[in-house]
Design an enzyme around this catalytic site. Structure first.
Site, PDB file in Angstrom:
ATOM      1  N   GLU A 189       0.841  -1.198   0.000  1.00  0.00           N
ATOM      2  CA  GLU A 189       0.000   0.000   0.000  1.00  0.00           C
ATOM      3  C   GLU A 189       0.876   1.246   0.000  1.00  0.00           C
ATOM      4  OE1 GLU A 189       0.790   1.525   2.914  1.00  0.00           O
ATOM      5  OE2 GLU A 189       1.754  -0.374   3.469  1.00  0.00           O
ATOM      6  N   GLU A 341       4.775  -0.254   0.465  1.00  0.00           N
ATOM      7  CA  GLU A 341       4.781  -0.564  -0.979  1.00  0.00           C
ATOM      8  C   GLU A 341       4.709  -2.071  -1.252  1.00  0.00           C
ATOM      9  OE1 GLU A 341       8.226   1.006  -2.982  1.00  0.00           O
ATOM     10  OE2 GLU A 341       7.809   3.080  -2.449  1.00  0.00           O
TER      11      GLU A 341
END
Lengths: 376, 376
Positions: A189, A341
């Site tokens: 994310e 990420e």
């Protein structure tokens, strides 16, 4: 949202018999019992997820990176400029983010999903001339539920319907990826300020105090950390008052309700991937705090989903440890990563593959014994 | 052994400028400072080893697994039968050991070296019809210095000349592997009973007490553990008496002297790989206790070699932690592995590759900024 309710009703527990078969098989290998440590528990989990032993060795891992923005950003909980989320997404689409590099190294595809950014990033898409497609750059999927959440301190971050739609986004992505051949899902994310709602969700679900689960995110000062903790506490108090429960009893609320109250859209989408992976019996490797908050939401909605999870690593964010303890997960890596990420999840992919492969390819004590010559 | 002395005299320190360039480059990446945790320190180390930034991304990793037998086995420090070393080697040569499976997963070649087994295992070699060569099975290199060591409790495990020859074995193997294109060396060892001499070396070099560095090896009982600790203590006392030093001052002895006193041949060979890798400026990933004992011997002979090392994982053996602390190494993985063979080192290979790759391929803040549209 019949589709989400349908998914939740169809989700089955993992296969305990397959896990037992894996443990039995590992005991027959030509090695001291337990000497492969966490690889053995992981192998058993992969067998349980797949419903067979040996489990398939994942050959097509993919990391799905969900992006969203947060109304709580305006409280001053992040040192980054507004627009940082869009820059991060653009960087992934160009192939220059850490997640691109790590994904290339481990052979994972990267999919970026706009689950609720304030801005819209143009996909460089066909303009690229490197001819290397998805493996070099990310791919952008537009699935914006709304342009950022509301400020969780003053109002619900999302409506309940929006919260459920964000979960549906992840569920659909997981389904599509598995349809396309993905056999290992990694969650990631990105979202400026999103460790604040993530910490709030972790506090609400685990019961750990805000101070114990709130960390420095992208590297904030002591002063900003105090502010961030106060913001998390305010949010939790608002939700508790709205639902007439004590702040220590927020775990009595449903997962979608907590998601709507605290956000955010990328966290909801991760929850959807967890549910979707479980439904398709594909293991889901979760990354750091944001992903773990999504996993907590998913497991509140569907407790059986917990056993489909693999914790890629122990993030530096303290809330990650709280979430993993709650979920009964032991992280594979502990490398002080704190980037998000999906980086820590992706870095663990070869370990997941190795754990499955050991169950397929190690010799058992029956076939290993060979005559050894005593001559020199 | 002019060649070993020559190697030691030619070994150069790592390149501090390249490490600094790596740290500087990492600071320019589009991410919060330090958010890649241990990957950043590892990247800097790889740059320092290679003498350039970015460092090359290792594309041809190899694990060299050294096998040897131990006179101290007769003291009853292992539950395994005599001949276990030969069976383990045969299993690797057939491709069914854990190290084969993990090496296949990470794309590493496997080389097995008989540095001093009691028996001689026939190499199945050309008899194989799977046509898949070294990547499926191990390859056996015959480099037996002698058929097992003497019992370290009652006499020196090796003569000084034999100890130095075992180091030379590893040095030659490292040299040959690098000549053949290997750009990342992983050390492994196999030898029934070899956690006993390894623990003794760790105690001697680090000054940690025998009880604190002696573990359960292949899974021994409380009773056998007490016996094993007593054996390590006896060995250390014998060596101290022979050299007229206190048992707490054994670290004043040279590395090759300690190796000759305590053994074993595979530990010496690992020391040679460490020195050989350093000489060729190739990083050396060490595995568990046996490999770390070899690294301690190497670093006593050539202190500059320490900076060429990468610790693959934290073994369950307590002596591994003592050795890593002494060497200033932070393990990449912590998965309760205790098998040896190079398994934990090999499992860390993709992480080493990723750390190097990040330095080559991540976008810097200069090239990441893109205009983001604010329309939805």
């Amino acid at each position: 949202m019949a589709s989400l309710d349908d998914a939740l009703s169809r989700l089955e527990p993992v296969d305990a018999d397959a896990a037992e078969a894996a443990a039995h098989r590992q005991a027959s290998f030509t090695k001291p019992d337990g000497s492969l440590g966490a690889l053995e528990a992981l192998g058993s989990r992969l067998a349980a997820v797949a419903g067979r032993c040996p489990p398939p060795v994942p050959a097509h891992p993919v990391v799905a990176v969900f992006a969203g923005d947060h109304g709580v950003f305006s409280e001053g909980v992040s040192p980054w400029p507004e627009g940082a989320t869009a820059e991060m997404v653009a960087n992934v689409l160009k192939g220059g983010a850490a997640i691109n590099v790590i994904a290339r190294q481990v052979g994972a595809a990267v999919v970026v999903v706009d689950a609720g950014m304030v801005t819209t990033v143009p996909d460089p898409g066909d303009a690229s001339t490197d001819g290397d497609g998805e493996t070099r750059r990310g791919r952008l999927v537009a699935a914006k539920v709304r342009a950022g959440t509301a400020n969780l301190v003053v109002e619900p971050a999302l409506s309940l319907e929006e919260a459920r739609r964000s979960i549906q986004v992840g569920l659909s992505i997981a389904d599509r990826l598995v349809d396309q051949g993905s056999d290992l899902l990694v969650t990631g994310e990105m979202g400026a300020g999103n460790t604040t709602p993530a910490a709030a969700i972790v506090a609400a679900v685990t019961g750990w105090p805000a101070r114990a689960v709130t960390g420095r995110g992208s590297g904030i000062s002591d002063e900003m950390l105090d502010k961030k903790i106060a913001v998390v506490e305010s949010g939790l108090e608002r939700v508790a008052a709205a639902h007439s429960v004590a702040t220590t009893a927020l775990s009595s609320l449903d997962g979608d309700v907590l998601l709507s109250e605290l956000g955010g859209l990328e966290i909801g989408a991760v929850a959807g991937v967890v549910i979707g992976g479980a439904l398709r019996r594909v293991p889901v490797v979760v990354d750091g705090l944001g992903s773990l908050a999504g996993a907590l939401v998913a497991v509140k909605l569907a407790p059986a989903a917990a056993d489909y999870l693999v914790a890629g690593h122990r993030s530096v964010e303290p809330g990650a440890t709280a979430a993993m303890e709650h979920l009964g997960l032991e992280p594979l890596l502990d490398m002080r990563l704190g980037l998000g990420e999906g980086t820590g999840g992706c870095l663990a992919v070869p370990i997941v593959q190795a754990a499955a492969r050991l169950l397929s390819e190690m010799a058992t004590s029956g076939d290993a014994a060979v005559p050894a010559s005593t001559e020199e």
